[in-house]
Design a protein around this motif. Structure first.
Motif, short mmCIF file in Angstrom:
data_model
loop_
_atom_site.label_atom_id
_atom_site.label_comp_id
_atom_site.label_asym_id
_atom_site.label_seq_id
_atom_site.Cartn_x
_atom_site.Cartn_y
_atom_site.Cartn_z
N GLY A 1 25.86 40.90 31.70
CA GLY A 1 24.86 39.84 31.84
C GLY A 1 25.31 38.70 32.73
N ALA A 2 26.57 38.75 33.21
CA ALA A 2 27.06 37.66 34.07
C ALA A 2 26.50 37.76 35.48
CB ALA A 2 28.59 37.68 34.11
N THR A 3 25.98 38.92 35.84
CA THR A 3 25.37 39.11 37.15
C THR A 3 23.87 39.32 36.99
OG1 THR A 3 25.86 41.48 37.06
CG2 THR A 3 27.46 40.07 38.17
N ALA A 4 23.12 39.09 38.05
CA ALA A 4 21.66 39.18 37.98
C ALA A 4 21.19 40.60 37.67
CB ALA A 4 21.04 38.70 39.30
N HIS A 5 21.99 41.60 38.02
CA HIS A 5 21.65 42.99 37.73
C HIS A 5 22.96 43.75 37.55
CE1 HIS A 5 22.85 43.94 41.89
NE2 HIS A 5 22.17 42.85 42.24
N PRO A 6 22.94 44.91 36.89
CA PRO A 6 24.18 45.66 36.68
C PRO A 6 24.87 45.98 38.00
CG PRO A 6 22.41 46.54 35.33
CD PRO A 6 21.77 45.55 36.26
N MET A 7 26.19 45.81 38.02
CA MET A 7 26.97 46.04 39.23
C MET A 7 28.26 46.78 38.88
SD MET A 7 26.67 42.32 41.13
CE MET A 7 27.64 42.91 42.53
N THR A 8 28.78 47.51 39.84
CA THR A 8 30.11 48.09 39.70
C THR A 8 31.12 46.95 39.58
OG1 THR A 8 29.38 49.90 41.13
CG2 THR A 8 31.74 49.74 40.69
N ALA A 9 32.11 47.13 38.71
CA ALA A 9 33.07 46.06 38.46
C ALA A 9 33.91 45.75 39.70
CB ALA A 9 33.98 46.46 37.31
N ARG A 10 34.41 44.53 39.76
CA ARG A 10 35.41 44.13 40.77
C ARG A 10 36.77 44.02 40.09
NH1 ARG A 10 33.48 42.33 45.75
NH2 ARG A 10 31.23 41.97 45.81
N ASN A 11 37.81 44.34 40.85
CA ASN A 11 39.16 44.14 40.33
C ASN A 11 39.69 42.79 40.80
OD1 ASN A 11 40.17 44.47 43.02
ND2 ASN A 11 40.27 46.70 42.73
N LEU A 12 40.95 42.50 40.47
CA LEU A 12 41.49 41.17 40.79
C LEU A 12 41.80 40.98 42.26
CD1 LEU A 12 43.80 40.42 37.72
CD2 LEU A 12 41.36 40.02 38.03
N MET A 13 41.70 42.03 43.05
CA MET A 13 41.79 41.91 44.50
C MET A 13 40.44 41.53 45.10
SD MET A 13 44.28 45.05 45.59
CE MET A 13 46.07 44.81 45.67
N GLY A 14 39.43 41.46 44.26
CA GLY A 14 38.10 41.13 44.74
C GLY A 14 37.32 42.32 45.24
N GLN A 15 37.87 43.51 45.10
CA GLN A 15 37.22 44.71 45.60
C GLN A 15 36.34 45.34 44.53
OE1 GLN A 15 38.94 44.15 49.22
NE2 GLN A 15 37.53 45.82 48.76
#
Length: 457
Positions: A255-269
Motif C-alpha cells: 500500500g506504500a505505492t499507488a499500485h502494486p510494484m516489483t520490489a526494489r532492493n537497497l541498491m535502488g534497483q
C-alpha cells in the motif's frame, strides 16, 4: 482507513459529539465515555482474539478508542470521523489472514505468498541429547503455535506483544537442514537435493551464521506481529533446540505505492522482474517437488536456498546511473531492459548498438541470470532487505537476505550462481557472507504437524 467526511450544519447548531472552540480558537475534544471494567475471572469466553479485536475497533471509534483500561484516549471520535464512518469497522492490512493449512496444492505458506513488510529468518540446532522423538514433539508444538498465530489467535502463556493486532499476513514456514537427518537417525531419508552447495569464488561465509538443523522463515506486514511469532516459536524450542543464528529483514509496506510494484532492493534497483509466476504453465514443475521424487515425504515441498548478501553500497553509490544500469542491464527508474520497452518487455539479448557491441553488456547481471542464458533454469526469489547498523569503517552493514525456492537446487540456484560467479559485473559490489540450504516439506494435513511423514513415516 476510511476517509473523513463532513456535513453542513444550520448556523448556531452543533452536530452531536462535535468539537467546540476553546481559547484562541483551538478545538477541544469531549472526553470519551468510560470503558467498562474488564472481567478478570479468566473466562475463555471473554478473551478476544487479535483478529476479533481488530474487527471491533470501528465500534469503539464512535465513543473514542480507549487504551490501557484506565481511559487513555487515542483521540478518535465521531466528530473526527463523521457519523457515517463511525458505523464502519476500521479496516487495514492487519486484517489479512494467510491460512496455515491451505496454500497451493498443500504447499506451506510463505513461498508463493506476496512479499511481506517485515521478516525473520532463524535457524536452530537440536539440543545435544535430542533425538527423533524430541524433534517430532518440537515440530508438533511449532505447528500448533504457527496455526494459532497465523489465524490471529493468541496461544497459551502468550506474551501479549501483538494482542491488539490482526493476523497481518503472518506466515511461518519450516524447513530441515542437511545435519537434521544425522541428528535424528534419518540419513537414509535425506534427499540428494540437500547435498551441500559447492564453494563459489566470491563466498566469504561465516559458518556460525550458516546452515542449521532446522530453519524457520517468518513474514508479516506488521513488525510486532512478526516479532511475536519469533518469540513464541523460540519459547516453544526451549529444552529441545537452541538458536544457531537469526537475521531480520524488511520490504516495502503493502500500500506504500499507488499500485502494486516489483520490489526494489537497497541498491535502488527493481528486483524480481523475471520471477516465475504461479500462472506459468511450468511453475509447479520448477518450484515444487513432483511425485516422481525419490523421497515421497517431499512431494509438494520445495527447497530453499538462503544467502546473506552484503551490498557494498558506498562503492555502488559512487557510480553514475548510467554505469549502474549497464552493470544490471536494466533501467533504474522503471526496470525496463536497456533494449527498450517496459519492465515486462523481454530482453533482446542479441541487440547491438551503433558501436556493434551488445546493448545489454555481456557481463550484465540481468543477461547472465536470465533463464535464456541458463538452459531455462529458474527459481522463485523471495528476499528481504536488511540493515544491521554500520561497520567499523562506517560503511552500512546492509544488503539482501536472499531466499529462493526451487524443485532442485542443483538445476536452479547452483547452475545460475556458477555462471554469475564466473563473470557477473554485479559481483564486485556484493559479498556472500552466510548460506543455507533447507528441505521444506508440504503443509501439514488437518490435525497433523509439519514433517510428520518424515519423522513418523
Amino acid at each position: 482507513m476510511s476517509k473523513q467526511t463532513s456535513s453542513k450544519k444550520a448556523p448556531g447548531k452543533k452536530a452531536p459529539g462535535a468539537r467546540s472552540a476553546g481559547p484562541g480558537g483551538a478545538a477541544t475534544v469531549p472526553a470519551p465515555a468510560a470503558a467498562p471494567a474488564p472481567e478478570t475471572d479468566g473466562s475463555p469466553s471473554l478473551e478476544l482474539s487479535r483478529r476479533r479485536l481488530l474487527g471491533t475497533v470501528g465500534a469503539a471509534g464512535a465513543a473514542g478508542l480507549v487504551a490501557g483500561g484506565a481511559g487513555g484516549a487515542l483521540g478518535v471520535s465521531a466528530a473526527q470521523t463523521g457519523p457515517q464512518d463511525a458505523a464502519k469497522a476500521v479496516t487495514s492490512i492487519g486484517s489479512t489472514e494467510v491460512p496455515f493449512r491451505t496454500a497451493r496444492a498443500g504447499q506451506q505458506a510463505g513461498i508463493t505468498t506476496p512479499l511481506q513488510a517485515t521478516g525473520h529468518l532463524v535457524a536452530f540446532d537440536l539440543a545435544p541429547d535430542a533425538d527423533r522423538r524430541t524433534a517430532a514433539a518440537l515440530l508438533r508444538r511449532w505447528s500448533r503455535t504457527a496455526e494459532e498465530l497465523m489465524a490471529g489467535r493468541t496461544p497459551d502463556a502468550d506474551t501479549g506483544v501483538a494482542l491488539d493486532a490482526g493476523p497481518s499476513s503472518l506466515t511461518v514456514t519450516f524447513g530441515f537442514g542437511h545435519s537434521f537427518f544425522g541428528r535424528t537417525g534419518l540419513t537414509k531419508r535425506r534427499p540428494v537435493q540437500l547435498d551441500p552447495l559447492p564453494d563459489f569464488s566470491a563466498d566469504a561465509l561465516d559458518a556460525g551464521r550458516s546452515n542449521g538443523d532446522l530453519w524457520i522463515q517468518i513474514g508479516a506486514d506488521d513488525a510486532l506481529v512478526a516479532f511475536h511469532a519469533l518469540r513464541a516459536l523460540q519459547k516453544d524450542a526451549a529444552g529441545s533446540a537452541r538458536l544457531r543464528w537469526q537475521m531480520n529483514g524488511f520490504n516495502r509496506t503493502p500500500g506504500a505505492t499507488a499500485h502494486p510494484m516489483t520490489a526494489r532492493n537497497l541498491m535502488g534497483q527493481i528486483d524480481g522482474t523475471n520471477n516465475p509466476k504461479p500462472s506459468d504453465r511450468d511453475f509447479d514443475e520448477r518450484i515444487f517437488v513432483g511425485r516422481d521424487a525419490e523421497q515421497d515425504w517431499m512431494h509438494g515441498g520445495s527447497y530453499a536456498v538462503v544467502r546473506r548478501i552484503r551490498m557494498l553500497l558506498d562503492d555502488w553509490e559512487k557510480r553514475s546511473r548510467h554505469e549502474q544500469e549497464r552493470v544490471i542491464g536494466r533501467r533504474k527508474d522503471n526496470g525496463a531492459p536497456l533494449t527498450g520497452g517496459s519492465e515486462t518487455t523481454p530482453m533482446r539479448l542479441d541487440a547491438s548498438g551503433p558501436d556493434g557491441l551488445p546493448v545489454i553488456p555481456a557481463n550484465a547481471h540481468a543477461r547472465i541470470a536470465a533463464p535464456e542464458s541458463n538452459q531455462g533454469a529458474a527459481m522463485l526469489r523471495r528476499p528481504f532487505s536488511f540493515h544491521d547498523g554500520f561497520r567499523e569503517d562506517g560503511a552500512p552493514d546492509a544488503g539482501l537476505l536472499f531466499v529462493c525456492w526451487q524443485a532442485d537446487p542443483l538445476r536452479a540456484f547452483t547452475q545460475v550462481q556458477r555462471k554469475l560467479d564466473r563473470g557477473d559485473a554485479l559481483s564486485r559490489f556484493l559479498r556472500h557472507e552466510a548460506s543455507g540450504l533447507y528441505a521444506v516439506p508440504p503443509a501439514a494435513e488437518p490435525g497433523d504437524y509439519v514433517g510428520r511423514p518424515l519423522l513418523e513415516g
